[in-house]
Design a protein around this motif. Sequence first.
Motif, PDB file in Angstrom:
ATOM      1  N   MET A   1       0.838  -1.200   0.000  1.00 36.01           N
ATOM      2  CA  MET A   1       0.000   0.000   0.000  1.00 36.01           C
ATOM      3  C   MET A   1       0.877   1.255   0.000  1.00 36.01           C
ATOM      4  O   MET A   1       0.620   2.200  -0.755  1.00 36.01           O
ATOM      5  CB  MET A   1      -0.922  -0.004   1.215  1.00 36.01           C
ATOM      6  N   GLU A   2       1.928   1.272   0.809  1.00 40.81           N
ATOM      7  CA  GLU A   2       2.815   2.438   0.869  1.00 40.81           C
ATOM      8  C   GLU A   2       3.538   2.644  -0.465  1.00 40.81           C
ATOM      9  O   GLU A   2       3.761   3.776  -0.892  1.00 40.81           O
ATOM     10  CB  GLU A   2       3.808   2.304   2.021  1.00 40.81           C
ATOM     11  N   SER A   3       3.872   1.568  -1.139  1.00 39.51           N
ATOM     12  CA  SER A   3       4.508   1.656  -2.458  1.00 39.51           C
ATOM     13  C   SER A   3       3.554   2.303  -3.469  1.00 39.51           C
ATOM     14  O   SER A   3       3.965   3.163  -4.268  1.00 39.51           O
ATOM     15  CB  SER A   3       4.938   0.267  -2.922  1.00 39.51           C
ATOM     16  N   ALA A   4       2.285   1.897  -3.452  1.00 42.65           N
ATOM     17  CA  ALA A   4       1.285   2.490  -4.347  1.00 42.65           C
ATOM     18  C   ALA A   4       1.100   3.974  -4.034  1.00 42.65           C
ATOM     19  O   ALA A   4       0.999   4.810  -4.945  1.00 42.65           O
ATOM     20  CB  ALA A   4      -0.042   1.749  -4.219  1.00 42.65           C
ATOM     21  N   LYS A   5       1.069   4.297  -2.762  1.00 43.30           N
ATOM     22  CA  LYS A   5       0.921   5.692  -2.344  1.00 43.30           C
ATOM     23  C   LYS A   5       2.110   6.523  -2.839  1.00 43.30           C
ATOM     24  O   LYS A   5       1.931   7.622  -3.374  1.00 43.30           O
ATOM     25  CB  LYS A   5       0.836   5.744  -0.818  1.00 43.30           C
ATOM     26  N   ALA A   6       3.321   5.994  -2.692  1.00 50.45           N
ATOM     27  CA  ALA A   6       4.519   6.702  -3.152  1.00 50.45           C
ATOM     28  C   ALA A   6       4.466   6.925  -4.660  1.00 50.45           C
ATOM     29  O   ALA A   6       4.817   7.998  -5.158  1.00 50.45           O
ATOM     30  CB  ALA A   6       5.774   5.911  -2.764  1.00 50.45           C
ATOM     31  N   HIS A   7       4.005   5.907  -5.414  1.00 48.31           N
ATOM     32  CA  HIS A   7       3.869   6.064  -6.865  1.00 48.31           C
ATOM     33  C   HIS A   7       2.863   7.165  -7.195  1.00 48.31           C
ATOM     34  O   HIS A   7       3.138   8.038  -8.030  1.00 48.31           O
ATOM     35  CB  HIS A   7       3.431   4.752  -7.503  1.00 48.31           C
ATOM     36  N   CYS A   8       1.702   7.130  -6.567  1.00 49.22           N
ATOM     37  CA  CYS A   8       0.668   8.128  -6.853  1.00 49.22           C
ATOM     38  C   CYS A   8       1.147   9.544  -6.539  1.00 49.22           C
ATOM     39  O   CYS A   8       0.802  10.483  -7.259  1.00 49.22           O
ATOM     40  CB  CYS A   8      -0.603   7.811  -6.074  1.00 49.22           C
ATOM     41  N   ARG A   9       1.935   9.693  -5.494  1.00 52.97           N
ATOM     42  CA  ARG A   9       2.423  11.029  -5.114  1.00 52.97           C
ATOM     43  C   ARG A   9       3.323  11.651  -6.180  1.00 52.97           C
ATOM     44  O   ARG A   9       3.594  12.848  -6.129  1.00 52.97           O
ATOM     45  CB  ARG A   9       3.170  10.963  -3.782  1.00 52.97           C
ATOM     46  N   THR A  10       3.769  10.880  -7.147  1.00 59.35           N
ATOM     47  CA  THR A  10       4.584  11.439  -8.235  1.00 59.35           C
ATOM     48  C   THR A  10       3.717  11.950  -9.381  1.00 59.35           C
ATOM     49  O   THR A  10       4.226  12.570 -10.309  1.00 59.35           O
ATOM     50  CB  THR A  10       5.560  10.384  -8.807  1.00 59.35           C
ATOM     51  N   LEU A  11       2.419  11.694  -9.336  1.00 59.45           N
ATOM     52  CA  LEU A  11       1.514  12.014 -10.440  1.00 59.45           C
ATOM     53  C   LEU A  11       0.764  13.324 -10.200  1.00 59.45           C
ATOM     54  O   LEU A  11       0.524  13.714  -9.055  1.00 59.45           O
ATOM     55  CB  LEU A  11       0.493  10.880 -10.609  1.00 59.45           C
ATOM     56  N   PRO A  12       0.379  13.994 -11.297  1.00 62.15           N
ATOM     57  CA  PRO A  12      -0.411  15.223 -11.152  1.00 62.15           C
ATOM     58  C   PRO A  12      -1.663  14.968 -10.318  1.00 62.15           C
ATOM     59  O   PRO A  12      -2.262  13.902 -10.372  1.00 62.15           O
ATOM     60  CB  PRO A  12      -0.800  15.573 -12.602  1.00 62.15           C
ATOM     61  N   GLY A  13      -2.048  15.957  -9.573  1.00 65.69           N
ATOM     62  CA  GLY A  13      -3.226  15.840  -8.712  1.00 65.69           C
ATOM     63  C   GLY A  13      -2.852  15.280  -7.352  1.00 65.69           C
ATOM     64  O   GLY A  13      -2.978  15.956  -6.339  1.00 65.69           O
ATOM     65  N   TYR A  14      -2.367  14.063  -7.334  1.00 67.34           N
ATOM     66  CA  TYR A  14      -1.970  13.456  -6.062  1.00 67.34           C
ATOM     67  C   TYR A  14      -0.839  14.240  -5.404  1.00 67.34           C
ATOM     68  O   TYR A  14      -0.845  14.468  -4.201  1.00 67.34           O
ATOM     69  CB  TYR A  14      -1.534  12.002  -6.258  1.00 67.34           C
ATOM     70  N   ARG A  15       0.143  14.663  -6.199  1.00 61.09           N
ATOM     71  CA  ARG A  15       1.253  15.406  -5.601  1.00 61.09           C
ATOM     72  C   ARG A  15       0.796  16.786  -5.125  1.00 61.09           C
ATOM     73  O   ARG A  15       1.418  17.378  -4.260  1.00 61.09           O
ATOM     74  CB  ARG A  15       2.439  15.489  -6.554  1.00 61.09           C
ATOM     75  N   ASP A  16      -0.305  17.304  -5.718  1.00 55.87           N
ATOM     76  CA  ASP A  16      -0.849  18.589  -5.290  1.00 55.87           C
ATOM     77  C   ASP A  16      -1.651  18.461  -3.988  1.00 55.87           C
ATOM     78  O   ASP A  16      -1.872  19.456  -3.309  1.00 55.87           O
ATOM     79  CB  ASP A  16      -1.749  19.168  -6.387  1.00 55.87           C
ATOM     80  N   TYR A  17      -2.095  17.268  -3.673  1.00 53.67           N
ATOM     81  CA  TYR A  17      -2.861  16.987  -2.456  1.00 53.67           C
ATOM     82  C   TYR A  17      -2.241  15.769  -1.756  1.00 53.67           C
ATOM     83  O   TYR A  17      -2.868  14.725  -1.634  1.00 53.67           O
ATOM     84  CB  TYR A  17      -4.327  16.711  -2.798  1.00 53.67           C
ATOM     85  N   PRO A  18      -0.994  15.888  -1.291  1.00 56.08           N
ATOM     86  CA  PRO A  18      -0.274  14.719  -0.774  1.00 56.08           C
ATOM     87  C   PRO A  18      -0.834  14.156   0.520  1.00 56.08           C
ATOM     88  O   PRO A  18      -0.505  13.035   0.895  1.00 56.08           O
ATOM     89  CB  PRO A  18       1.156  15.244  -0.581  1.00 56.08           C
ATOM     90  N   HIS A  19      -1.682  14.912   1.192  1.00 56.58           N
ATOM     91  CA  HIS A  19      -2.220  14.435   2.480  1.00 56.58           C
ATOM     92  C   HIS A  19      -3.627  13.870   2.338  1.00 56.58           C
ATOM     93  O   HIS A  19      -4.281  13.588   3.334  1.00 56.58           O
ATOM     94  CB  HIS A  19      -2.199  15.564   3.505  1.00 56.58           C
ATOM     95  N   GLY A  20      -4.090  13.675   1.106  1.00 54.53           N
ATOM     96  CA  GLY A  20      -5.456  13.204   0.882  1.00 54.53           C
ATOM     97  C   GLY A  20      -5.625  11.694   0.881  1.00 54.53           C
ATOM     98  O   GLY A  20      -6.704  11.198   0.603  1.00 54.53           O
TER      99      GLY A  20
END
Length: 152
Positions: free
Chosen positions: A32-51
Motif C-alpha cells: 500500500m505504501e509503495s502504491a501511495k509513493a507512486h501516486c504522489r509522483t503524479l499530477p493531482g496526487y502530488r498537489d494533495y499529498p495528504h489526501g
Amino acid sequence: MIVYELMHYHAEIAVMYGEGNFIGLFTSEEAMESAKAHCRTLPGYRDYPHGFCSIERHISGIPQAYGDTVFAVGLTVWEKSYAYNYESFPELFWCETDAEAWCAQFKQLNQGLMKNAGVDVEIGVGQIKLDSLQHMVCAEGFTVERYPDQPE
C-alpha cells in the motif's frame, strides 16, 4: 484475510467524482505504501499529498483458485434527479457466487428502498485484482477542472 484499501480525497474531487478515488486493495502495508509513493509522483496526487486514506478490510469466504482476485459488492443510491449519490463497497469476497448471494439478500431485505423510497439503487459485483492500481487516474494522475464560479 485482511487487506488494505487505499483511497484519495480532496475537496475538488468531491465535486467531480462524489466520493474520491479508489486506488486499490493491497495485501500488505508495504504494498500500500509503495502504491501511495507512486501516486504522489503524479499530477493531482502530488498537489494533495495528504489526501490518502487507508482502512483495513476483511475478505469473506475461503480463498479460491482466483488467487489475486477478489469480488467487491458495489452499492450506489442515487437521488432521482441524480443530483447526488451515496456510494459504498460494503463487502469483499473470494468467491463471486458469495458476492452475488449477498446482493440477492440485500435486495430481499431492502425491497422498500429498492422500489418505493424515491431513489435509484444500483447493486452489483465487480472484480478487483489485489496489489494493483485500479483506476486510470492512478496511472495518469488527474487535473482539477474548476467551474467558472468555483473559487481557486
